[in-house]
Scaffold this motif. Structure first.
Motif, PDB file in Angstrom:
ATOM      1  N   VAL A   1       0.834  -1.208   0.000  1.00 27.98           N
ATOM      2  CA  VAL A   1       0.000   0.000   0.000  1.00 27.98           C
ATOM      3  C   VAL A   1       0.865   1.254   0.000  1.00 27.98           C
ATOM      4  CG1 VAL A   1      -1.674   1.344   1.328  1.00 27.98           C
ATOM      5  CG2 VAL A   1      -1.980  -1.124   1.074  1.00 27.98           C
ATOM      6  N   GLU A   2       1.913   1.265   0.809  1.00 31.81           N
ATOM      7  CA  GLU A   2       2.817   2.422   0.846  1.00 31.81           C
ATOM      8  C   GLU A   2       3.496   2.625  -0.506  1.00 31.81           C
ATOM      9  OE1 GLU A   2       3.319   4.811   3.097  1.00 31.81           O
ATOM     10  OE2 GLU A   2       1.603   3.888   4.117  1.00 31.81           O
ATOM     11  N   ALA A   3       3.883   1.534  -1.165  1.00 29.57           N
ATOM     12  CA  ALA A   3       4.511   1.639  -2.480  1.00 29.57           C
ATOM     13  C   ALA A   3       3.542   2.200  -3.508  1.00 29.57           C
ATOM     14  CB  ALA A   3       5.017   0.265  -2.916  1.00 29.57           C
ATOM     15  N   LEU A   4       2.286   1.743  -3.472  1.00 30.59           N
ATOM     16  CA  LEU A   4       1.281   2.256  -4.404  1.00 30.59           C
ATOM     17  C   LEU A   4       1.006   3.737  -4.149  1.00 30.59           C
ATOM     18  CD1 LEU A   4      -1.266  -0.722  -4.343  1.00 30.59           C
ATOM     19  CD2 LEU A   4       0.340  -0.149  -6.172  1.00 30.59           C
ATOM     20  N   LYS A   5       1.006   4.126  -2.877  1.00 31.09           N
ATOM     21  CA  LYS A   5       0.782   5.535  -2.535  1.00 31.09           C
ATOM     22  C   LYS A   5       1.919   6.407  -3.053  1.00 31.09           C
ATOM     23  CE  LYS A   5      -0.966   6.376   1.477  1.00 31.09           C
ATOM     24  NZ  LYS A   5      -1.163   6.565   2.943  1.00 31.09           N
ATOM     25  N   ALA A   6       3.135   5.900  -2.965  1.00 30.43           N
ATOM     26  CA  ALA A   6       4.300   6.674  -3.400  1.00 30.43           C
ATOM     27  C   ALA A   6       4.385   6.756  -4.920  1.00 30.43           C
ATOM     28  CB  ALA A   6       5.575   6.044  -2.833  1.00 30.43           C
ATOM     29  N   ARG A   7       4.101   5.637  -5.602  1.00 30.41           N
ATOM     30  CA  ARG A   7       4.251   5.604  -7.063  1.00 30.41           C
ATOM     31  C   ARG A   7       3.005   6.066  -7.806  1.00 30.41           C
ATOM     32  NH1 ARG A   7       9.623   5.433  -8.141  1.00 30.41           N
ATOM     33  NH2 ARG A   7      10.663   3.909  -6.787  1.00 30.41           N
TER      34      ARG A   7
END
Length: 358
Positions: A140-146
């Motif tokens: 989820v954090e990766a999707l939020k960042a990218r």
């Protein structure tokens, strides 16, 4: 598209007027409702409606003015919910919402084709038994960042695939667009592909998380295709996935039917499995015992241990029974209903002995 290209070429200027994106819709709604007493919550509710035009709002406001507030008090909005949990919609707001709902039905532009599901169980990521190299919070954090990525959720029904898609959209504070086979398939050759392309355009313009439920309907292995259009539909979906610059989630119960080219395009492939013994006990404690672990007897533990195919969806099914019956199920009664749900699962039925074999 119904104007001949020979005519379209002769226009000196072409301008497409699209539905305003979410960031601009609020300004359009507020400007159109100038002079009408409505709450901020009602403005937010209209802002969330895709495809809503100023002309539709003005027509609904005129309708509310013609009807009058006296009649509005006695006219409920069918299928509508309160503007918020704490604020009751005013008579004018009820009438405007009613007219917009009827206009959507008449124009074939329904915005509530897939309303938010009513949750009857408490959602908890720790109640997911998944097989993934990375844990969900990190993804989820990766999707939020990218801001982009594709995920394939596969596994048995009721294991929490769609619910996780909803959780991801909420965690990213993005709207969720759910599409199913009935939303995309058409009896006309070529129209299904057009609706697939429109699906990706809609999700991109809305800056939404796109969830395609039962994706095996559109990503089936092309080697088994018997008709030309079956191949072109898969090709269109693959091209749409390649071009889409957002978050795309597919769910399926039949991973082995998916085309190999589709599997390569998913950034994350996450397998969902039935609950572990510890998860079964914890979920039973929360849903059936109101969180009181002291009520989890040895008998309950032993009977839960036998239900190796139990899923979160089974707990939700039993909870819906208690809601509809308007009755609180006791611990043993709740357990019996879980056992009934477990018995009808294909994996359980097929594993039973036959004849004189035990």
């Amino acid at each position: 598209e119904q104007i001949d290209p020979a005519f379209r070429r002769r226009f000196a200027y072409h301008l497409e007027l699209k539905s305003p994106p979410p960031g601009a819709r609020e300004g359009v709604v507020r400007k159109t409702l100038e002079g009408v007493e409505v709450s901020d919550a009602f403005v937010a509710k209209l802002t969330a409606r895709k495809g809503l035009t100023p002309a539709q709002i003005r027509t609904a406001v005129r309708f509310a003015g013609l009807v009058g507030t006296d009649l509005a008090e006695s006219v409920p909005v069918e299928g509508a919910t309160a503007v918020s949990d704490s604020v009751e919609a005013s008579p004018v707001e009820k009438l405007i919402e009613r007219q917009l709902k009827n206009a959507d039905l008449a124009l074939g532009t329904r915005t509530d084709a897939h309303p938010a599901r009513r949750m009857v169980t408490q959602y908890d990521l720790s109640m997911l038994n998944i097989e993934s190299r990375f844990d969900i919070p990190r993804i989820v954090e990766a999707l939020k960042a990218r801001g982009h990525g594709s995920l394939c959720f596969y596994g048995a029904p009721g294991t929490g695939k769609t619910a996780l898609g909803e959780h991801i959209a909420a965690a990213l504070e993005k709207p969720l667009i759910i599409k199913q086979a009935s939303d995309l398939m058409s009896k006309y050759v070529g129209e299904t592909e057009q609706q697939m392309a429109a699906m990706f355009r809609e999700a991109e313009s809305e800056k939404a998380v796109l969830l395609l439920d039962e994706a095996d309907s559109f990503l089936q292995d092309r080697r088994g295709a018997q008709r030309t259009y079956e191949v072109t539909e898969v090709n269109e979906m693959l091209q749409g996935m390649e071009r889409y610059n957002g978050i795309f989630v597919c769910t399926t119960n039949l991973l082995d039917r998916l085309d190999q080219a589709a599997l390569r395009r998913f950034t994350f492939k996450i397998k969902f499995k039935p609950l572990t013994p510890a998860q079964r006990e914890k979920m039973f404690e929360v849903e059936a015992l109101a969180g009181d672990a002291t009520l989890l007897t040895a008998e309950i533990r032993s009977r839960l241990a036998l239900m190796d195919q139990l899923c979160p969806g089974d707990f939700a099914a039993v909870k819906r029974q208690s809601v509809i019956l308007d009755a609180e199920l006791g611990a043993l009664e709740f357990l019996e209903q879980l056992e009934a749900e477990h018995r009808i699962k294909p994996e359980v039925r097929e594993s039973r002995g036959m004849g004189f074999l035990q």
